[in-house]
Design an enzyme around this catalytic site. Sequence first.
Site, PDB file in Angstrom:
ATOM      1  N   CYS A  86       0.820  -1.221   0.000  1.00 43.07           N
ATOM      2  CA  CYS A  86       0.000   0.000   0.000  1.00 43.07           C
ATOM      3  C   CYS A  86       0.848   1.262   0.000  1.00 43.07           C
ATOM      4  O   CYS A  86       0.324   2.359   0.231  1.00 43.07           O
ATOM      5  CB  CYS A  86      -0.908   0.002   1.224  1.00 43.07           C
ATOM      6  SG  CYS A  86       0.036   0.169   2.752  1.00 43.07           S
ATOM      7  N   CYS A  97      -2.106   2.070   4.495  1.00 42.06           N
ATOM      8  CA  CYS A  97      -3.110   1.302   5.248  1.00 42.06           C
ATOM      9  C   CYS A  97      -3.131   1.714   6.716  1.00 42.06           C
ATOM     10  O   CYS A  97      -4.065   1.370   7.442  1.00 42.06           O
ATOM     11  CB  CYS A  97      -2.872  -0.204   5.119  1.00 42.06           C
ATOM     12  SG  CYS A  97      -1.451  -0.811   6.048  1.00 42.06           S
ATOM     13  N   GLN A 141      -8.377 -20.120  -8.896  1.00 42.25           N
ATOM     14  CA  GLN A 141      -7.613 -20.928  -9.843  1.00 42.25           C
ATOM     15  C   GLN A 141      -8.481 -21.935 -10.592  1.00 42.25           C
ATOM     16  O   GLN A 141      -7.987 -22.588 -11.513  1.00 42.25           O
ATOM     17  CB  GLN A 141      -6.501 -21.678  -9.093  1.00 42.25           C
ATOM     18  CG  GLN A 141      -5.428 -20.776  -8.518  1.00 42.25           C
ATOM     19  CD  GLN A 141      -4.418 -21.510  -7.664  1.00 42.25           C
ATOM     20  OE1 GLN A 141      -4.217 -21.171  -6.512  1.00 42.25           O
ATOM     21  NE2 GLN A 141      -3.761 -22.517  -8.206  1.00 42.25           N
ATOM     22  N   ARG A 181       1.741 -25.138  -3.544  1.00 43.16           N
ATOM     23  CA  ARG A 181       2.833 -25.315  -4.517  1.00 43.16           C
ATOM     24  C   ARG A 181       3.717 -26.524  -4.196  1.00 43.16           C
ATOM     25  O   ARG A 181       4.379 -26.557  -3.179  1.00 43.16           O
ATOM     26  CB  ARG A 181       3.675 -24.046  -4.563  1.00 43.16           C
ATOM     27  CG  ARG A 181       4.523 -23.890  -5.815  1.00 43.16           C
ATOM     28  CD  ARG A 181       5.197 -22.533  -5.818  1.00 43.16           C
ATOM     29  NE  ARG A 181       5.741 -22.169  -7.121  1.00 43.16           N
ATOM     30  CZ  ARG A 181       6.213 -20.961  -7.415  1.00 43.16           C
ATOM     31  NH1 ARG A 181       6.177 -20.010  -6.505  1.00 43.16           N
ATOM     32  NH2 ARG A 181       6.701 -20.699  -8.615  1.00 43.16           N
ATOM     33  N   GLU A 219       6.498 -25.609 -10.202  1.00 44.75           N
ATOM     34  CA  GLU A 219       6.644 -26.194  -8.870  1.00 44.75           C
ATOM     35  C   GLU A 219       7.969 -26.916  -8.623  1.00 44.75           C
ATOM     36  O   GLU A 219       8.536 -26.788  -7.533  1.00 44.75           O
ATOM     37  CB  GLU A 219       5.480 -27.170  -8.604  1.00 44.75           C
ATOM     38  CG  GLU A 219       4.156 -26.470  -8.458  1.00 44.75           C
ATOM     39  CD  GLU A 219       2.985 -27.444  -8.436  1.00 44.75           C
ATOM     40  OE1 GLU A 219       2.304 -27.499  -7.401  1.00 44.75           O
ATOM     41  OE2 GLU A 219       2.762 -28.128  -9.441  1.00 44.75           O
TER      42      GLU A 219
END
EC number: 1.2.3.7
Length: 1365
Positions: A57, A79, A805, A949, A1299
């Site tokens: 931010c 923030c 996803q 992952r 991965e």
Amino acid sequence: MEQSEPTVNDCLVFSVNGERFEVSTIHPSTTLLEFLRSHTPFKGAKLSCGEGGCGACVVLLSKYDPVLDQVDDFAVSSCLTLLCSINGCSITTTEGLGNIKNGFHPIHERFSGFHASQCGFCTPGMCMSFFSALVNAQKTQRPEPPLGFSKLKVSEAERAIAGNLCRCTGYRPIADACKSFAADVDMEDLGFNSFWRKGDSNEVKISSLPLYNHNDKICTFPEFLKNETRPSLLLDSRRYSWNNPVSLEELQSLLGSVEDGNGTRVKVVVGNTGMGYYKEVESYDKYIDLRYIPELSMIRRDNNGIKIGATVTISKAIEALREYSKGGLYSEGDMVYKKIADHMEKIASGFIRNSASLGGNLVMAQRNHFPSDIATVLLAVGSTVNIMNGLKSEELTLEEFFRRPELDSKSILLSVKILSWDQITGISSGAKMKLLFETYRAAPRPLGNALPYLNAALMAEVFHCKTSNGIIISSCQFAFGAYGTKHPIRAAKVEEFLTGKMLSVGVLYEAIKLVRGIVVPDDGTSSPAYRASLAVSFLFEFFSHLVEPNPESHDGSVDGYSTLLVKASELKRISNQLDHGKIPTLLSPAKQVVELNRQYHPVGEPIAKSGAALQASGEAVYVDDIPSPMNCLHGAFIYSTKPYARVKGIKFKPKSLPDGVSSLISFKDIPGENIGSKTIFGIEPLFADDFTRCAGQYIAFVVADTQKHADMAANLAVVDYDVGNLELPILSVEEAVRRSSFFEVPSILNPKKVGDFSRGMAEADHKILSAEIKLGSQYYFYMETQTALAIPDEDNCIVVYSSIQCPEYAHSTISRCLGIPEHNVRVITRRVGGGFGGKAIRAMPVATACALAAYKLRRPVRIYMNRKTDMIIAGGRHPMKITYSVGFKSDGKITALHLDILINAGIAADISPIMPHNLLGALKKYDWGALSFDIKVCKTNHSTKSAMRAPGEVQATFISEAVIEHVASTLSMDVDSVRSKNLHTFNSLKFFYEGSAGEPVDYTLPSIWDKLASSSRLKQRTEMIKQFNMCNKWQKRGISQVPIVHEVSLRPTPGKVSILSDGSVAVEVGGIELGQGLWTKVKQMAAFALSSIQCDGMGDFLEKVRVIQSDTLSLIQGGFTAGSTTSESSCEAIRLCCNILVERLTPTKERLQEQMGSVEWGTLILQAQSQAVNLSASSYYVPDFSSMKYLNYGAAVSEVEVNLLTGETTILQSDIIYDCGQSLNPAVDLGQIEGAFVQGIGFFMLEEYTTNSEGLVVTEGTWTYKIPTIDTIPKQFNVEILNSGHHTKRVLSSKASGEPPLLLAVSVHCATRAAIREARQQLLSWTGLCKSDLTFQLEVPATMPVVKNLCGLENVESYLQSLLS
């Protein structure tokens, strides 16, 4: 009587990107970020942590000083910055630097060209942190830089982004993008980019960079604001007020007007950064901003010291201390100021120090027991504070300040006085007395942005006694803090003991014993023994050069004073060096070796990631950036804090409930099924019904007019639980086994045993039986938390924007939950701000809850989940308990391995039944002779664990290496030779990986292994490390080479290509852009496949191709974006579409060619349209069963250095070679390799995702959960992408990269283990303990306490005892 409208006495005036804003009614608790994101078009600044801990931010705040007629520019965390505090200020966001319409700023372009943006969610904040450094460097008196560069130095460029988090890139390319602006950069040191080619001259490189002209200044403060002055009272209403007193009298009057007991809640503010740590559950009524009171903002220097007002920011205090230490002749007293400033620079991060006040930090330490560094350091140097209470003010020593009762809201800290040590001690540069002063902190991150386990500041005056030829301590002051006590303490007993004593090993040993008795953490403090050991380490380190035998003295006597005199003479030189900016860089030059393949142009080209510049400029639209529709509501989840209980009801604390709360939705409001997510293994309910079955399970969804009100309401909810007559929850895998609580693994996914285990054990010369390992969880820490927006549509339909996803699965889940047909639901996903598996199944209930609320209330509903809730509900990586038995020969060849693995899956199946299959895929990387196993997927009352992952594979890699290390240790063999001994031959590979081993030519691991050993100079460095370890007592190095074999599978994937009338191309794929460059590779594939039509004017065809957002009604069967292969599957689907289109267009092209000779692409498309050729093609790529699985290979060598006093591990170098086949885009794959590796470092070395005894997550933000930062990655990070020829069964011979490289990070853990082994060997020589101590298990993550524990929590005492004996 009716409540009157708020009476507005004044309004806020400020500017954003040069645009004037005037605000008359706003709640004083509104942050700058809230305002930017909800009241302006500028959405570049992102909310990620809400704590000032991530930098997403960051904006530039500019203030005008009319007295000096100058503008101060500094980065702040928007923030935490309250909107009311920026009156008269100017804000610049990344959109203010440049944009697609008016041209991007060179920062945006270089971030894109250096491949420094993947998911892009952190990039705007990175750009603004760096821009702030650029602006401020420009104000220095340094020489004018060459064209294209700034006045920044390389070390400053790196440190500019030290407080910003990134979960995707691994930081190296971000550092390179920043360093490219530095005047002192060596162009050779900059990494792989899209601006120049290998071998280009420096002149070509410089001219290729997007031009930065430091004289083209962006106006950070518009002229119109200079005339805006505001009176003291800013906003006032019946409910709340914001006040800017300009004198102490006015402040006293304001504080006096608040009557005790009338319930008025007062907040005294300066920078408001404390809100990042002490969260506000309820609003305040009165806000008092102290920054306009002159006495509180002054800095006064004189011969007696420096007096700093309480509202002076930490950054300004650092500047003042440095200025003071530069003034006049260099003295040891000046050195004290300089070291205090250096220590302060390790507090938080730059954008927090720029607004956090010195006084605020001390008040938090006194009132809230905040583990402050400033408090400890100032305590050691005898600082004083000035306090105002009512009409009286008093001066106290810092010690008295901490001893008195906690300050009430009417007491104000006015100033801090840091005394001059030259004045106090009478030390002058000519005196015999020497002043020693050092500050210390042990924290997970060297550069700050992490709370310390313990901090210390130690000061002593010593002199050389000629008669005794020893060093005498004339006086000393020691302070220790942040170790789990309320306040920092002075170690008075130690000071008394040492004063007047002649320093010796024995005296130091006695002092250390006293420290042990004084530094005792409170009950409940984490790692208490470790924290206590740090106090010992720091005291030892402080005096070590005075008591350790001098290797240069022939008789080995203690001669520290001559060393000390040398040190004193060096001080000035070192100080001058630092003043001239010779600060060491964080990262060494790294190599990226990439072999380009131009056979399928533009596939294989390292083009910049699609949309990277848009991400940098803040114009890329994420779900939470979509403007809220009219009447939009916001939701927040109420979750269970109990693992198994009856839910009797939900109540809210009535007085505190904010306005605007409109509805509470639970399982009773569901019109269809209570379903929140689904996989092939089953469903998980959206809400708990009458029973909650894990801590973190959703119980209800509260809906309000703003996200802040919804979050507050969820925090104020009180759930009535009843556990009467219920069986106890299952909170461990052992309990799950006892109660036979398992998820079934379908037989098709049950891996097969390899070889004959009994026979293998019979052949073994040695056996290790029933050794145990435990592995914990890991949190995704995607920068964008879970988010969704649901909009009701006509005819009982609903449109949901989701950061997910697998939109197809959310689509079906929403349909079932709402009880409507699937054609009434549309799920749209453009891009995801980081996923790593956490935005797959875990994103479904978020989208479904929004859809349910919108459907029920007939109003749009959105959610942007706060980080705490996200961490509590995420589930994360699967924890495991592993028991192994292994048989092996005397030469290190393993003959048999058996594993019993208990996987903690949590309460719902999710993807957990696939874990045994994934585990075995990576476990089989070594030739174990025979491999047998019993893997149980345990159902427990923990939150549901999901894919993260490399799910299963990363744990399996660790298990493999732990077994290898254990075998090597048992045989006292070099571990790398044991690894080499057990690498597969192609025959054994086929035996273990039947069906996916491919051809002998595909098995590249042996050649990678040898090549890496050579290119990383493994043998030479191993010898150098041996020498280093012999010469260094308190630092030990280790090095390790590790291989990986990672099995992946291709999945069916849809695609659609449409050619529009102007010849531009729209592409849709089932795969989702998560930052992994899927869209970029797909664009390249579309351009390659369509160019086979061979028209004229197709030169830069990439510009004609756009990949558009995923829409579940436009393209069905999208499946999961997971498992590393979605990019290549999507590319193949698009190639099939393009082949269809080329086939349709060919007859038209041939006819035109006969008529015209050459054919332009645009002409061909117009002609095809007029002839009614179908210019849209869809495909569904289904991989061939025989080749859908394949193996990925890679290896890494990592070298680390462990500090035996603190347990800190520094990664000196990592070298990777990874086989990408023929890379579809080497730049994208390089980013995936580096990013995955660094995420793996997080798992193995840093990230602790812990729960309480009831399974509720307790690491719930950036304060307690530490992902890697730029100062914790390898100092030198070399990566080679192996271009391994033609894999005919792969998509254009390419292989996956998302991965597998994560697994290579285990090399860092193994290297750490090697360094610890050296430390334990040394400890053995001091203590004479048994040799079996050299076999040990190093936990994951190998955090500082874990490492120090293994190196010896009492290693200092052991060493001193060895000297004494």
